[in-house]
Enzyme design. Sequence first.
Site, PDB file in Angstrom:
ATOM      1  CG  HIS A   1      49.008 109.500  16.375  1.00 14.45           C
ATOM      2  ND1 HIS A   1      49.031 110.505  15.429  1.00 14.45           N
ATOM      3  CD2 HIS A   1      47.700 109.299  16.664  1.00 14.45           C
ATOM      4  CE1 HIS A   1      47.797 110.897  15.160  1.00 14.45           C
ATOM      5  NE2 HIS A   1      46.957 110.168  15.901  1.00 14.45           N
TER       6      HIS A   1
ATOM      7  CG  HIS B   1      43.133 108.983  18.984  1.00 14.17           C
ATOM      8  ND1 HIS B   1      42.891 110.341  18.941  1.00 14.17           N
ATOM      9  CD2 HIS B   1      43.802 108.684  17.850  1.00 14.17           C
ATOM     10  CE1 HIS B   1      43.393 110.836  17.810  1.00 14.17           C
ATOM     11  NE2 HIS B   1      43.952 109.849  17.128  1.00 14.17           N
TER      12      HIS B   1
ATOM     13  CE  LYS C   1      47.720 115.584  15.398  1.00 17.44           C
ATOM     14  NZ  LYS C   1      47.129 114.271  15.624  1.00 17.44           N
TER      15      LYS C   1
ATOM     16  CG  HIS D   1      45.188 115.127  10.674  1.00 12.58           C
ATOM     17  ND1 HIS D   1      44.620 113.931  11.042  1.00 12.58           N
ATOM     18  CD2 HIS D   1      44.756 115.365   9.404  1.00 12.58           C
ATOM     19  CE1 HIS D   1      43.865 113.471  10.044  1.00 12.58           C
ATOM     20  NE2 HIS D   1      43.938 114.325   9.039  1.00 12.58           N
TER      21      HIS D   1
ATOM     22  CG  HIS E   1      47.887 109.956  10.918  1.00 15.57           C
ATOM     23  ND1 HIS E   1      47.936 111.043  10.085  1.00 15.57           N
ATOM     24  CD2 HIS E   1      46.945 110.243  11.851  1.00 15.57           C
ATOM     25  CE1 HIS E   1      47.078 111.946  10.511  1.00 15.57           C
ATOM     26  NE2 HIS E   1      46.463 111.496  11.573  1.00 15.57           N
TER      27      HIS E   1
ATOM     28  CG  ASP F   1      45.524 107.559  14.118  1.00 11.62           C
ATOM     29  OD1 ASP F   1      45.069 108.169  15.097  1.00 11.62           O
ATOM     30  OD2 ASP F   1      45.093 107.689  12.958  1.00 11.62           O
TER      31      ASP F   1
HETATM   32  N1  NCD Z   1      42.641 108.681  12.565  1.00 10.59           N
HETATM   33  C1  NCD Z   1      41.326 108.696  12.595  1.00 10.59           C
HETATM   34  O1  NCD Z   1      40.696 108.238  11.647  1.00 10.59           O
HETATM   35  N2  NCD Z   1      40.650 109.209  13.650  1.00 10.59           N
HETATM   36  C2  NCD Z   1      41.209 109.866  14.801  1.00 10.59           C
HETATM   37  C3  NCD Z   1      41.633 111.273  14.531  1.00 10.59           C
HETATM   38  C4  NCD Z   1      42.931 111.392  13.759  1.00 10.59           C
HETATM   39  O2  NCD Z   1      43.977 110.904  14.200  1.00 10.59           O
HETATM   40  O3  NCD Z   1      42.946 112.004  12.692  1.00 10.59           O
HETATM   41  C5  NCD Z   1      40.157 109.861  15.914  1.00 10.59           C
HETATM   42  O4  NCD Z   1      40.316 110.599  16.902  1.00 10.59           O
HETATM   43  O5  NCD Z   1      39.197 109.087  15.827  1.00 10.59           O
HETATM   44 ZN    ZN Z   2      44.998 110.059  15.469  1.00  8.36          ZN
HETATM   45 ZN    ZN Z   3      44.949 112.577  12.503  1.00 11.46          ZN
END
Ligand code: NCD
Ligand code: ZN
Ligand code: ZN
Length: 346
Positions: free
Chosen positions: A14, A16, A100, A137, A175, A248
Amino acid sequence: MIDTLTLRRPDDWHLHLRDGAMLNAILPETTRHFARAIVMPNLVPPVVTGDDAAAYRERILKANPRKGQFEPLMTLYLTEQTDPEDVAMAHASGLVKAVKLYPAGATTNSASGVTNFENVRAVLEKMAEIGLPLCIHGEVVTPDVDIFDREKVFIDTVLDPIRRTTPGLKVVMEHITTKDGVDYARSVDEGLGATITTHHLVINRNHILVGGIKPHYYCLPVAKRETHRLALVEAATSGDKQFFLGTDSAPHLDGAKETACGCAGCFTATNTMSILAEVFEKEGKLDALEAFTSINGPTFYGLPLNEATITLRRGNPVRYPAKIDTENGPVTVFDPQMPLHWSVEA
Ligand SMILES: NC(=O)N[C@@H](CC(=O)O)C(=O)O
Ligand SMILES: [Zn+2]
Ligand SMILES: [Zn+2]
């Protein structure tokens, strides 16, 4: 005392990676240690179709300084307009490894997510048929549900019903932050996994709120009380096949976090492996680290284990940058508030 540890190269289930200048700046933080990552589709606009995912994958490969050494595993952002046939094609071609689900309004860039779950029924049924996992999520957005209860209420009122009405659907609870999440993941034998982040193994809600508000510890789902953190540590270090690493790691510019309405997300790509080794060592569970970072994830996804390895070495406290610079400003690296003794060998 053990002072070196060789593991199959880890994967991040997971992550970003964002786009543009942010992607260029932060991608090396992941590719330095990780072989593969499930790449989140919550760009603006989101990665909705197979074509969107193919184009995003090309941008990631182009930005990668370690050519050929990192494989982005692409995902599609589920909307109420998603076409089941497009999803099936993107899966059949090998491009897409998961879809997702964001409840609309639950987190960063989730506005295009799902409000009425009946409208995605055909997609979920197609996914169950072809064996494509749904990453969720798992928080309700109902205004009268307390933010600290949103995960548990989601499990009871949304996740469990979806799983019961869609037999065979593979689901990853993304998460997880609660003992309720851990217990639910353990209540099912097959087809249900749960990712656990690095930061939720380290912080509880006091870290965010005691002694002044700490925007760099604010993420969603928000960290819960200590009993929940302890349940997550127990799950991650248990070796149980349901649980695998999804950092995450979610970079936001410092300016977007250190403000009156700050963004949610902790950026942990840089020091994740050192933090995890420290956490597992404290539990006397270093021998379970490889299952969490390198075995349980690919096994759930039906992908081969990595043959390459990394070596962690115990020594003087590890030095890592406090911030990563991007063209548009710095991104603060997660501070675990403890010395880290395990460095990853170059
Ligand atoms: N985890 C977070 O707090 N933020 C994530 C989005 C997510 O995974 O929910 C993001 O894209 O910034
Ligand atoms: Zn995330
Ligand atoms: Zn998330």
